[in-house]
Scaffold this active site. Structure first.
Site, mmCIF file in Angstrom:
data_model
loop_
_atom_site.group_PDB
_atom_site.id
_atom_site.type_symbol
_atom_site.label_atom_id
_atom_site.label_comp_id
_atom_site.label_asym_id
_atom_site.label_seq_id
_atom_site.Cartn_x
_atom_site.Cartn_y
_atom_site.Cartn_z
ATOM 1 N N ALA A 32 0.771 -1.244 0.000
ATOM 2 C CA ALA A 32 0.000 0.000 0.000
ATOM 3 C C ALA A 32 0.802 1.296 0.000
ATOM 4 O O ALA A 32 0.249 2.344 -0.317
ATOM 5 C CB ALA A 32 -0.954 0.006 1.190
ATOM 6 N N ALA A 33 2.087 1.281 0.392
ATOM 7 C CA ALA A 33 2.816 2.546 0.529
ATOM 8 C C ALA A 33 3.181 3.121 -0.828
ATOM 9 O O ALA A 33 3.490 2.351 -1.754
ATOM 10 C CB ALA A 33 4.073 2.334 1.360
ATOM 11 N N PRO A 34 3.155 4.452 -0.991
ATOM 12 C CA PRO A 34 2.887 5.438 0.065
ATOM 13 C C PRO A 34 1.411 5.727 0.321
ATOM 14 O O PRO A 34 1.097 6.525 1.204
ATOM 15 C CB PRO A 34 3.586 6.693 -0.487
ATOM 16 C CG PRO A 34 3.491 6.542 -1.974
ATOM 17 C CD PRO A 34 3.600 5.061 -2.257
ATOM 18 N N GLY B 269 -1.349 6.064 -2.308
ATOM 19 C CA GLY B 269 -2.218 6.662 -3.331
ATOM 20 C C GLY B 269 -3.508 5.866 -3.494
ATOM 21 O O GLY B 269 -4.610 6.415 -3.444
ATOM 22 N N GLU C 215 2.146 -2.454 4.384
ATOM 23 C CA GLU C 215 3.394 -2.192 3.666
ATOM 24 C C GLU C 215 4.510 -2.914 4.402
ATOM 25 O O GLU C 215 4.659 -2.786 5.621
ATOM 26 C CB GLU C 215 3.658 -0.677 3.614
ATOM 27 C CG GLU C 215 5.054 -0.297 3.178
ATOM 28 C CD GLU C 215 5.467 -0.841 1.795
ATOM 29 O OE1 GLU C 215 4.665 -0.801 0.857
ATOM 30 O OE2 GLU C 215 6.616 -1.314 1.681
ATOM 31 N N ARG D 262 8.545 2.939 4.693
ATOM 32 C CA ARG D 262 7.446 3.228 3.762
ATOM 33 C C ARG D 262 6.096 3.082 4.464
ATOM 34 O O ARG D 262 5.140 3.781 4.144
ATOM 35 C CB ARG D 262 7.534 2.304 2.537
ATOM 36 C CG ARG D 262 8.727 2.650 1.646
ATOM 37 C CD ARG D 262 8.829 1.746 0.425
ATOM 38 N NE ARG D 262 7.707 1.829 -0.487
ATOM 39 C CZ ARG D 262 7.549 2.756 -1.418
ATOM 40 N NH1 ARG D 262 8.451 3.702 -1.572
ATOM 41 N NH2 ARG D 262 6.491 2.743 -2.214
ATOM 42 N N CYS E 258 2.941 -1.112 -12.608
ATOM 43 C CA CYS E 258 3.211 0.055 -13.464
ATOM 44 C C CYS E 258 4.371 -0.282 -14.396
ATOM 45 O O CYS E 258 5.298 0.493 -14.564
ATOM 46 C CB CYS E 258 3.486 1.305 -12.632
ATOM 47 S SG CYS E 258 4.882 1.168 -11.518
HETATM 48 N N1 SAM Z 1 -0.108 0.999 -3.914
HETATM 49 C C1 SAM Z 1 0.891 2.010 -3.668
HETATM 50 C C2 SAM Z 1 0.309 3.365 -3.940
HETATM 51 O O1 SAM Z 1 -0.667 3.459 -4.709
HETATM 52 O O2 SAM Z 1 0.796 4.362 -3.381
HETATM 53 C C3 SAM Z 1 2.147 1.759 -4.433
HETATM 54 C C4 SAM Z 1 2.733 0.410 -4.157
HETATM 55 S S1 SAM Z 1 4.272 0.082 -4.932
HETATM 56 C C5 SAM Z 1 3.851 -0.189 -6.557
HETATM 57 C C6 SAM Z 1 4.632 -1.519 -4.328
HETATM 58 C C7 SAM Z 1 4.920 -1.616 -2.859
HETATM 59 O O3 SAM Z 1 5.217 -2.967 -2.547
HETATM 60 C C8 SAM Z 1 6.106 -0.788 -2.394
HETATM 61 O O4 SAM Z 1 5.729 0.085 -1.363
HETATM 62 C C9 SAM Z 1 7.102 -1.818 -1.889
HETATM 63 O O5 SAM Z 1 7.828 -1.397 -0.751
HETATM 64 C C10 SAM Z 1 6.225 -2.991 -1.548
HETATM 65 N N2 SAM Z 1 6.947 -4.279 -1.556
HETATM 66 C C11 SAM Z 1 8.243 -4.496 -1.875
HETATM 67 N N3 SAM Z 1 8.541 -5.794 -1.729
HETATM 68 C C12 SAM Z 1 7.440 -6.410 -1.300
HETATM 69 C C13 SAM Z 1 7.145 -7.753 -0.947
HETATM 70 N N4 SAM Z 1 8.044 -8.737 -1.039
HETATM 71 N N5 SAM Z 1 5.886 -8.010 -0.521
HETATM 72 C C14 SAM Z 1 4.975 -7.036 -0.445
HETATM 73 N N6 SAM Z 1 5.212 -5.760 -0.774
HETATM 74 C C15 SAM Z 1 6.426 -5.445 -1.193
#
Ligand code: SAM
Length: 381
Positions: free
Chosen positions: A111-113, A115, A134, A139, A232
């Site tokens: 979920a981070a950050p 949006g 998250e 984060r 993305c």
């Molecule tokens: N949904 C968020 C938003 O709209 O602001 C953006 C999410 S970003 C695409 C993906 C997130 O997954 C990051 O914050 C990252 O730290 C986290 N992440 C990284 N490795 C992960 C893992 N092994 N399992 C779950 N989440 C992970």
């Protein structure tokens, strides 16, 4: 500054059948698209449009989303007050595909950050439950800060491994969003650093991790519920490829059409995926967004049981100090507020929080915040 695209990325995109590569490449001569989404927990969209000091135009992705003609600073006082969230326009499409309704229990697993989490919260209109998670602590703190800034009262913020969380809350949620960590090819124009860090092996490594996260998420959804997977990136193995491998593992899931017709159909042939994967959507820069892939999945009914939700907070509330603090808080609330209390107050370390209804059992999970911090009890005050 024009982004320098990695050669292997460009060659792969050139080879994709059915993509107008010349048009795709020409988009990199333009500046990145910027957007904001009105936080309807704070302000009605039409009021915002009438009074906003920015030049706005509507996006095809979300009724509360707008393109910005000029960049807007995160230091703007309206941003600070949670009136809007600065969000890349195509990123708004995933929550529209999820379509959570007020009163539902929703999980945003990556979920981070925040949006998409704050967008889900706006759609819930303060009713039901949003569990946002998250895995990276720094984060997760940023996520919590955005949840607070946007005035979300019915959220639980966790910092947990997807496997631990989803095993604990099997079958609990009506909707689950997996906005997976990815190779970020759709962000190259906005973040040239992502292009500089990209390498040829990254999509395969990301795809393995994405499938693992998606399989965890699948357990947390109730039968008949909706799961949205988004990235993305343009890499077929992280998009159509992950969905295809997921469907082979989980026969209780199917891909569904997305009602809001944004972008274009996904391209199963790019990843030797099953034809049904074409129901997912892709957004390319020429479709009005930086780049996104979104698949909507439904879990079929098979008659298994789920973790029961607690109508009120499931945190232990024992001890006479805690009871008297809660009594003081309840009296204070009754004297000073007219709206009924939404949720269940509980005491933790001298502070009072209001836990949202439907709170699942969270003991043993790393909870950063459950509901709203209401205040502190000092002596009899
Ligand atoms: N949904 C968020 C938003 O709209 O602001 C953006 C999410 S970003 C695409 C993906 C997130 O997954 C990051 O914050 C990252 O730290 C986290 N992440 C990284 N490795 C992960 C893992 N092994 N399992 C779950 N989440 C992970």
């Amino acid at each position: 500054m024009k982004v320098e695209l990695p050669a292997a990325f460009t060659e792969r995109m050139r080879a994709l059948p059915g993509l107008d590569f010349g048009r795709f490449l020409a988009e990199y001569d333009r500046p990145p698209l910027r957007g904001l989404r009105v936080n309807t927990l704070r302000c009605a969209t039409e009021s915002f449009v009438l009074s906003a000091p920015f030049e706005l135009s509507r996006t095809p992705f979300c009724d509360d989303g707008f393109y910005l003609a000029e960049p807007v600073s995160g230091r703007h006082p309206w941003h600070h007050a949670g009136v809007f969230y600065l969000q890349e326009p195509s990123a708004m499409a995933a929550v529209e595909a999820l379509a959570p309704q007020p009163g539902m229990a929703v999980l945003d697993l990556c979920a981070a950050p925040g949006g998409k989490a704050t967008q889900i919260a706006a759609r819930l209109q303060g009713r039901g439950l949003l569990v946002c998670n998250e895995v990276i602590p720094a984060r997760a703190r940023a996520l919590l800060s955005n949840i607070e800034r946007c005035g979300v009262r019915n959220a639980v913020v966790l910092c947990e491994q997807p496997k631990v969380l989803c095993e604990r809350l099997q079958g609990f949620f009506d909707c689950v969003l997996v906005d997976a960590p990815c190779s970020g090819e759709g962000m190259f124009r906005r973040e040239p650093q992502a292009a500089a860090e990209w390498h040829e092996d990254l999509p395969a490594a990301c795809a393995a991790r994405q499938l693992e996260i998606l399989c965890c998420a699948a357990d947390a959804l109730r039968e008949g519920g909706t799961l949205v997977y988004s990235t993305c990136t343009f890499a077929p193995e992280e998009d159509e490829g992950v969905i295809d491998r997921f469907l082979k593992r989980r026969g209780d899931y199917e891909v569904e059409a997305i009602e809001r017709p944004f972008g274009r159909p996904a391209m199963p042939q790019w990843a030797s995926a099953a034809p049904c994967v074409a129901l997912a959507r892709r957004i390319f820069p020429e479709d009005g967004g930086e780049g996104h892939f979104i698949a909507r999945l439904r879990r079929r009914s098979q008659g298994t049981s789920a973790v029961p939700a607690c109508q009120t907070g499931s945190e232990p509330k024992s001890g006479s100090d805690s009871k008297s603090a809660l009594r003081l808080f309840t009296e204070f609330y009754r004297e000073n507020f007219q709206a009924p209390l939404y949720g269940e107050p509980f005491e933790r370390g001298g502070s009072i929080y209001i836990a949202p209804p439907l709170l699942p059992p969270t003991q043993g999970l790393h909870v950063m915040r459950a509901g709203v911090f209401a205040g502190k009890v000092r002596g009899t005050r």
